[in-house]
Design a protein around this motif. Structure first.
Motif, PDB file in Angstrom:
ATOM      1  N   GLY A 179      38.782  -6.149  59.583  1.00 51.50           N
ATOM      2  CA  GLY A 179      39.709  -5.637  58.580  1.00 51.50           C
ATOM      3  C   GLY A 179      41.150  -5.881  58.982  1.00 51.50           C
ATOM      4  N   ALA A 180      42.057  -5.546  58.089  1.00 50.47           N
ATOM      5  CA  ALA A 180      43.483  -5.697  58.341  1.00 50.47           C
ATOM      6  C   ALA A 180      43.914  -4.812  59.514  1.00 50.47           C
ATOM      7  CB  ALA A 180      44.277  -5.302  57.093  1.00 50.47           C
ATOM      8  N   TYR A 181      44.848  -5.290  60.303  1.00 52.44           N
ATOM      9  CA  TYR A 181      45.484  -4.536  61.398  1.00 52.44           C
ATOM     10  C   TYR A 181      44.519  -4.062  62.491  1.00 52.44           C
ATOM     11  CZ  TYR A 181      48.574  -4.021  57.352  1.00 52.44           C
ATOM     12  OH  TYR A 181      49.328  -4.246  56.237  1.00 52.44           O
ATOM     13  N   GLN A 182      43.383  -4.722  62.625  1.00 56.08           N
ATOM     14  CA  GLN A 182      42.400  -4.250  63.605  1.00 56.08           C
ATOM     15  C   GLN A 182      42.610  -4.816  65.012  1.00 56.08           C
ATOM     16  OE1 GLN A 182      39.929  -1.730  62.832  1.00 56.08           O
ATOM     17  NE2 GLN A 182      41.637  -1.693  61.390  1.00 56.08           N
ATOM     18  N   GLY A 183      43.535  -5.762  65.150  1.00 54.08           N
ATOM     19  CA  GLY A 183      43.769  -6.348  66.478  1.00 54.08           C
ATOM     20  C   GLY A 183      42.963  -7.615  66.719  1.00 54.08           C
ATOM     21  N   GLU A 241      45.031 -10.299  68.866  1.00 55.98           N
ATOM     22  CA  GLU A 241      45.142  -9.826  70.249  1.00 55.98           C
ATOM     23  C   GLU A 241      43.797 -10.027  70.966  1.00 55.98           C
ATOM     24  OE1 GLU A 241      46.313  -8.342  67.569  1.00 55.98           O
ATOM     25  OE2 GLU A 241      47.950  -6.950  68.009  1.00 55.98           O
ATOM     26  N   ASP A 286      38.815  -9.756  56.844  1.00 54.74           N
ATOM     27  CA  ASP A 286      37.748  -9.399  55.921  1.00 54.74           C
ATOM     28  C   ASP A 286      38.354  -8.602  54.765  1.00 54.74           C
ATOM     29  OD1 ASP A 286      35.526  -8.548  54.593  1.00 54.74           O
ATOM     30  OD2 ASP A 286      34.757  -7.292  56.218  1.00 54.74           O
ATOM     31  N   ARG A 308      33.260  -9.787  65.524  1.00 55.03           N
ATOM     32  CA  ARG A 308      33.866  -8.856  64.585  1.00 55.03           C
ATOM     33  C   ARG A 308      34.729  -7.870  65.373  1.00 55.03           C
ATOM     34  NH1 ARG A 308      31.148  -3.853  61.709  1.00 55.03           N
ATOM     35  NH2 ARG A 308      32.963  -3.153  60.588  1.00 55.03           N
ATOM     36  N   VAL A 309      35.914  -7.554  64.863  1.00 55.84           N
ATOM     37  CA  VAL A 309      36.825  -6.644  65.563  1.00 55.84           C
ATOM     38  C   VAL A 309      36.991  -5.358  64.750  1.00 55.84           C
ATOM     39  CG1 VAL A 309      39.129  -6.362  66.550  1.00 55.84           C
ATOM     40  CG2 VAL A 309      38.027  -8.607  66.608  1.00 55.84           C
ATOM     41  N   PHE A 310      36.888  -4.240  65.460  1.00 51.00           N
ATOM     42  CA  PHE A 310      36.964  -2.907  64.857  1.00 51.00           C
ATOM     43  C   PHE A 310      37.782  -2.022  65.791  1.00 51.00           C
ATOM     44  CE2 PHE A 310      35.016   1.375  64.448  1.00 51.00           C
ATOM     45  CZ  PHE A 310      35.139   1.574  63.087  1.00 51.00           C
ATOM     46  N   CYS A 311      38.864  -1.436  65.304  1.00 49.61           N
ATOM     47  CA  CYS A 311      39.723  -0.574  66.128  1.00 49.61           C
ATOM     48  C   CYS A 311      40.129  -1.249  67.430  1.00 49.61           C
ATOM     49  CB  CYS A 311      39.019   0.744  66.467  1.00 49.61           C
ATOM     50  SG  CYS A 311      38.808   1.821  65.078  1.00 49.61           S
ATOM     51  N   ILE A 333      38.516  -3.298  69.170  1.00 48.13           N
ATOM     52  CA  ILE A 333      37.366  -3.658  70.008  1.00 48.13           C
ATOM     53  C   ILE A 333      36.589  -4.781  69.324  1.00 48.13           C
ATOM     54  CG2 ILE A 333      35.248  -2.813  71.094  1.00 48.13           C
ATOM     55  CD1 ILE A 333      36.500   0.037  70.726  1.00 48.13           C
ATOM     56  N   LYS A 355      33.225  -7.458  69.061  1.00 42.92           N
ATOM     57  CA  LYS A 355      31.814  -7.509  69.370  1.00 42.92           C
ATOM     58  C   LYS A 355      31.268  -8.845  68.881  1.00 42.92           C
ATOM     59  CE  LYS A 355      29.136  -3.702  68.879  1.00 42.92           C
ATOM     60  NZ  LYS A 355      28.250  -2.712  68.250  1.00 42.92           N
TER      61      LYS A 355
END
Lengths: 188, 123
Positions: free
Chosen positions: B7-11, B14, B78, B113-116, B118, B120
């Protein structure tokens, strides 16, 4: 142990978070940090529903919709307990877009641009203080990052800020869990 | 190619910089042309949006340049999780972004996939 729970709205995060917080409160007090600052009848109804949903779980409710770090020094708050903060989303909203009641009506003075960094620091400080005391915090946030449309700049500021707070909490939490329709996925 | 989405701004960027020892970035979120000589091409959804509005097909664009992005890390937001957009053009952008991401995920050696903040690996 500190936990961050996020995921889509109306996906079962709160119920799951209640369970985790309750499990973590094995021998200490169990607190619910109520973050909603009601401004109208719709809010009051939602709060009444949430209260009914928590009935029988043994939660002690603390009303604290902003300035979460104030809880650290309070005499009536035992930091060895288990805290459920539902939600990070509401705390950020309360701080970024404060509501002032004027003659019984809510007034919105405008966006507080300093709120995101302040909320990030306060929540992390609270998590740290509770951890050091031997307690735990379960933070509930909302995954609002998958939309295709652009929003107004203040809403986009809010989305960016909430993501920043989530990511800061993900770093300091021991567990990060995404809830999708009641099914959990462990990220950390 | 390695695909990173979230999602947007999830890092996402980085994460890509750290995880894949990448250094150079081509940011196409403003609709610019991707530079596949860079380690990371990010903001692909912005490129998709520009293509759709210009009547072009972003999946064809990528399929025709397979050799160029073979060793890139591609980063895409996404935008598939929200309400169906009212605006017809935005609906088309969302669809094209989905189709392109499906194609890239199929072609990728790895998908993350990146979430907060993090990441995976999911493929």
């Amino acid at each position: 142990m500190n936990v961050l729970i996020s995921g889509g709205c109306k996906n079962g995060k709160s119920l799951y978070a209640q369970q985790i917080a309750s499990d973590l409160a094995a021998c200490g007090p169990l607190y619910y940090i109520a973050t909603m600052i009601p401004v109208d009848e719709e809010d009051n109804e939602r709060i009444a529903r949430h209260l009914r949903e928590r009935e029988g779980w043994g939660f002690e409710t603390i009303e604290q919709g902003r300035s979460i770090a104030e809880l650290i020094g309070r005499e009536d708050v035992d930091l060895r307990g288990s805290f459920l903060l539902d939600s990070v989303t509401a705390v950020l909203q309360n701080e970024m877009f404060p509501v002032v009641m004027k003659e019984g009506k809510p007034v919105f003075p405008g966006e507080d641009k300093k709120a995101p960094e302040r909320v990030k620091a306060e929540l992390a400080a609270f998590a740290d203080a509770v951890r050091q005391a031997g307690g735990s915090v379960v933070f509930v946030s909302d995954g609002i990052y998958g939309d295709s449309c652009g929003y107004s700049s203040s809403t986009e500021d809010y989305r960016r800020a909430l993501a920043g707070v989530d990511r800061a909490l993900a770093e300091v939490c021991d567990r990060v869990t995404e809830v999708t329709y009641g099914i959990t996925e462990e990220w950390k | 190619m390695i695909l990173v989405f979230g999602g947007a701004y999830q890092g996402k960027t980085e994460y890509a910089l750290k995880e894949f020892d990448a250094k150079s970035i081509s940011d196409v979120s403003d609709g610019g042309e991707p530079d596949f000589t860079k380690d990371i091409v990010k903001g692909i959804e912005g490129f998709v949006s520009r293509c759709v509005r210009a009547g072009e097909n972003p999946s064809e664009y990528f399929a025709a340049r397979r050799d160029e992005w073979e060793s890139c890390v591609l980063v895409v937001t996404d935008i598939s999780q929200g309400v169906v957009p009212m605006d017809k053009e935005l609906r088309a952008v969302r669809e094209a972004n989905g189709r392109l991401t499906i194609y890239l995920a199929k072609e990728a050696e790895q998908v993350h996939r990146v979430f907060c903040g993090i990441g995976k690996r999911i493929k």
